[in-house]
Design a protein around this motif. Structure first.
Motif, PDB file in Angstrom:
ATOM      1  N   ARG A 164     -19.728  -2.848   2.936  1.00  0.00           N
ATOM      2  CA  ARG A 164     -18.483  -2.174   3.330  1.00  0.00           C
ATOM      3  C   ARG A 164     -17.230  -3.009   3.095  1.00  0.00           C
ATOM      4  O   ARG A 164     -16.138  -2.607   3.494  1.00  0.00           O
ATOM      5  CB  ARG A 164     -18.546  -1.680   4.792  1.00  0.00           C
ATOM      6  N   GLN A 165     -17.361  -4.163   2.448  1.00  0.00           N
ATOM      7  CA  GLN A 165     -16.196  -4.952   2.050  1.00  0.00           C
ATOM      8  C   GLN A 165     -15.771  -4.531   0.646  1.00  0.00           C
ATOM      9  O   GLN A 165     -16.596  -4.359  -0.247  1.00  0.00           O
ATOM     10  CB  GLN A 165     -16.511  -6.452   2.065  1.00  0.00           C
ATOM     11  N   CYS A 204     -21.448   3.294  -3.628  1.00  0.00           N
ATOM     12  CA  CYS A 204     -20.144   2.749  -3.263  1.00  0.00           C
ATOM     13  C   CYS A 204     -19.154   3.872  -2.976  1.00  0.00           C
ATOM     14  O   CYS A 204     -19.187   4.923  -3.617  1.00  0.00           O
ATOM     15  CB  CYS A 204     -19.572   1.872  -4.388  1.00  0.00           C
ATOM     16  N   TRP A 205     -18.300   3.610  -1.993  1.00  0.00           N
ATOM     17  CA  TRP A 205     -17.144   4.462  -1.754  1.00  0.00           C
ATOM     18  C   TRP A 205     -16.022   3.987  -2.684  1.00  0.00           C
ATOM     19  O   TRP A 205     -15.708   2.810  -2.747  1.00  0.00           O
ATOM     20  CB  TRP A 205     -16.699   4.353  -0.300  1.00  0.00           C
ATOM     21  N   PHE A 237     -16.288   0.080  -2.262  1.00  0.00           N
ATOM     22  CA  PHE A 237     -16.797  -0.402  -0.978  1.00  0.00           C
ATOM     23  C   PHE A 237     -18.284  -0.063  -0.903  1.00  0.00           C
ATOM     24  O   PHE A 237     -18.644   1.116  -0.758  1.00  0.00           O
ATOM     25  CB  PHE A 237     -16.050   0.264   0.190  1.00  0.00           C
ATOM     26  N   ILE A 239     -21.855   0.800   0.342  1.00  0.00           N
ATOM     27  CA  ILE A 239     -22.318   1.392   1.596  1.00  0.00           C
ATOM     28  C   ILE A 239     -23.789   1.095   1.858  1.00  0.00           C
ATOM     29  O   ILE A 239     -24.342   1.528   2.876  1.00  0.00           O
ATOM     30  CB  ILE A 239     -22.079   2.917   1.593  1.00  0.00           C
ATOM     31  N   ALA A 294     -16.276  -1.470  11.171  1.00  0.00           N
ATOM     32  CA  ALA A 294     -15.495  -1.618   9.953  1.00  0.00           C
ATOM     33  C   ALA A 294     -15.531  -3.071   9.496  1.00  0.00           C
ATOM     34  O   ALA A 294     -15.753  -3.989  10.286  1.00  0.00           O
ATOM     35  CB  ALA A 294     -14.061  -1.172  10.198  1.00  0.00           C
ATOM     36  N   ASN A 326     -11.392  -0.460   4.123  1.00  0.00           N
ATOM     37  CA  ASN A 326     -11.591   0.967   3.887  1.00  0.00           C
ATOM     38  C   ASN A 326     -10.995   1.737   5.067  1.00  0.00           C
ATOM     39  O   ASN A 326     -11.679   2.046   6.042  1.00  0.00           O
ATOM     40  CB  ASN A 326     -13.080   1.260   3.720  1.00  0.00           C
ATOM     41  N   ALA A 329     -12.549   4.958   6.604  1.00  0.00           N
ATOM     42  CA  ALA A 329     -13.797   4.862   7.357  1.00  0.00           C
ATOM     43  C   ALA A 329     -13.636   4.148   8.698  1.00  0.00           C
ATOM     44  O   ALA A 329     -14.641   3.866   9.357  1.00  0.00           O
ATOM     45  CB  ALA A 329     -14.844   4.138   6.513  1.00  0.00           C
TER      46      ALA A 329
END
Length: 465
Positions: A164-165, A204-205, A237, A239, A294, A326, A329
């Motif tokens: 998530r980074q 990935c986002w 990002f 996931i 987060a 992000n 999110a």
């Protein structure tokens, strides 16, 4: 007399139409017009009440170089209505100090033609004149020496990230200034779609700025000057904890070669390949909430509409998380249940600025809080937000520093509960939820449309008579 009536109907119709269209305003806005050479001149397109970000191609301006583009979206709730504002911004840099005339230009946005008048921008010398604002030093890992005059690069700004980074991905073609070749793009749109299909990871986002045109910029790589043609840039990002593998991709270019005979040129298709890139994804350290928190760098801003209230009197509390990560999110803060307060679900708004360098912004949670009893209540007992700080590489908590003072008798809502309970949510099952709220804006809009139709019918009747 008939002409006078027609003119009045036309003016009334025009004023109503303009009043309706003003709600969906699209404008062109300029940034500061007094700058130094290390600062960009900004041209922005601002769209209100538009959910989807449109494609915008900004003009070429003589003696100024296009550079990065950014996109900002703002989502708020006003009187129960969702308000969206999209801002698309293009940067322009000057090579030397002076006055630059920005001529009038027209932009096509969502089938609208936007016209901007000419203006003057002044670039002054920066304090540090050692560098050239039009040339950037770029670290491209594909170039280990200067033997490559032309190469395709898929590059990232990080080789290792936490789940998530965010990390940046950029696809560019580099051509050395002294490269002994002439080339042009060949079936580019078709090739780009194939390249993006191969490169975009499914786990990935993606926060994509959007590249509607290929912009040439001057860069320096290991002391050698190149022209960079950027084709794609985004921040991803991950996931899941699977490593991100960006495979080698190919771009065909139409290359012009000189033959043995004089003035004889031959064009042929030549392929350029990028090197594969791997980004290692790390799991977060053990924590009960590690799958929910987060990841990024964040800070807290908060505000109470009043720090002194009576029991039963509502107060508005703003809990705003802002920073780098992000933003979309970001979860709501954890709320500690208490018999001292009734806390309603929050109204959520957000502002996100997307660029190649980062995704920054804020996400705001607005709560209505109703105290039940008197006393002094530090809100740190009830509101806190846990996240993983990528710089410190550990978990951190944003905790409220506000204190709410409640004075007066304890608040009893006997009229809402047959059992005498004091909770605001008691007896909700007996309330009539089938009754619809009155949307005055919709009613006004419908009445306006009816009036327009009546005016049209009247105009036709007067004209035929």
């Amino acid at each position: 007399m008939k002409l006078y009536a027609l003119l009045n109907i036309f003016l009334c119709f025009s004023s109503i139409s303009l009043a309706q269209s003003s709600e969906n305003l699209v404008t062109i806005e300029y940034g500061s017009k007094n700058l130094t050479l290390d600062q960009p001149f900004l041209i922005s397109v601002v769209l209100r009440d538009v959910e989807t970000r449109p494609s915008v191609i900004f003009p070429e301006i003589k003696d100024l170089e296009k550079r990065s583009k950014s996109a900002t979206s703002s989502v708020n709730t006003v009187d129960g209505r969702k308000v969206v504002i999209q801002t698309i911004t293009q940067e322009y840099y000057a090579k030397k100090a002076g006055n630059y005339l920005i001529p009038e230009f027209t932009l096509a946005v969502n089938n609208l033609k936007l016209r901007s008048d000419e203006t003057m921008v002044v670039f002054a010398k920066a304090g540090d004149e050692s560098g050239n604002a039009l040339e950037e030093n770029v670290a491209v890992t594909e170039v280990e020496d200067n033997s490559q005059s032309v190469f395709l690069s898929v590059q990232t700004d990080k080789k290792e990230v936490y789940i998530r980074q965010g990390f940046a991905v950029r696809i560019s073609l580099y051509i050395a200034e002294n490269a002994p070749v002439e080339m042009e793009f060949y079936r580019f749109n078709e090739q780009l779609q194939s390249i993006l299909k191969a490169v975009r990871p499914v786990n990935c986002w993606e926060e994509n700025i959007g590249v509607e045109e290929i912009i040439k910029r001057k860069v320096t790589i290991r002391g050698r000057k190149y022209a960079e043609y950027n084709m794609y840039q985004a921040r991803l990002f991950p996931i899941t904890t699977e490593d991100i593998v960006l495979p080698s991709v190919k771009l065909d270019m139409l290359v012009t070669e000189s033959g043995g005979a004089v003035n004889v040129e031959k064009k042929l298709v030549r392929g350029f390949y990028s090197r594969p890139v791997t980004v290692v994804v790390r799991q977060l350290p053990d924590h009960p909430l590690r799958d929910q928190v987060a990841v990024g760098q964040y800070s807290l801003k908060e505000r109470l509409s009043s720090d002194l209230v009576y029991p039963g009197e509502s107060v508005r509390y703003m809990f705003k998380v802002e920073g780098v990560g992000n933003i979309t999110a970001i979860p709501a803060p954890v709320i500690q249940a208490s018999s001292s307060f009734d806390i309603y679900p929050p109204e959520v708004s957000q502002v996100i600025k997307r660029s190649y360098q980062s995704v920054v912004g804020e996400r705001t949670f607005n709560y209505f809080v109703v105290p039940r009893k008197d006393g002094e209540f530090p809100l740190s007992r009830y509101f806190h937000w846990i996240y993983f700080d990528v710089e410190k590489q550990n978990y951190d908590t944003l905790t409220s520093a506000a204190t709410l003072e409640v004075r007066g008798d304890d608040y009893k809502l006997a009229n809402l509960s047959l059992s005498g309970s004091s909770g605001l949510y008691d007896n909700l099952e007996n309330l009539d939820s089938s009754r619809e709220t009155i949307d005055y804006k919709k009613i006004l809009k419908d009445l306006t449309n009816i009036l327009i139709v009546l005016l049209l019918v009247t105009m036709i009747w007067v004209f035929r008579k």
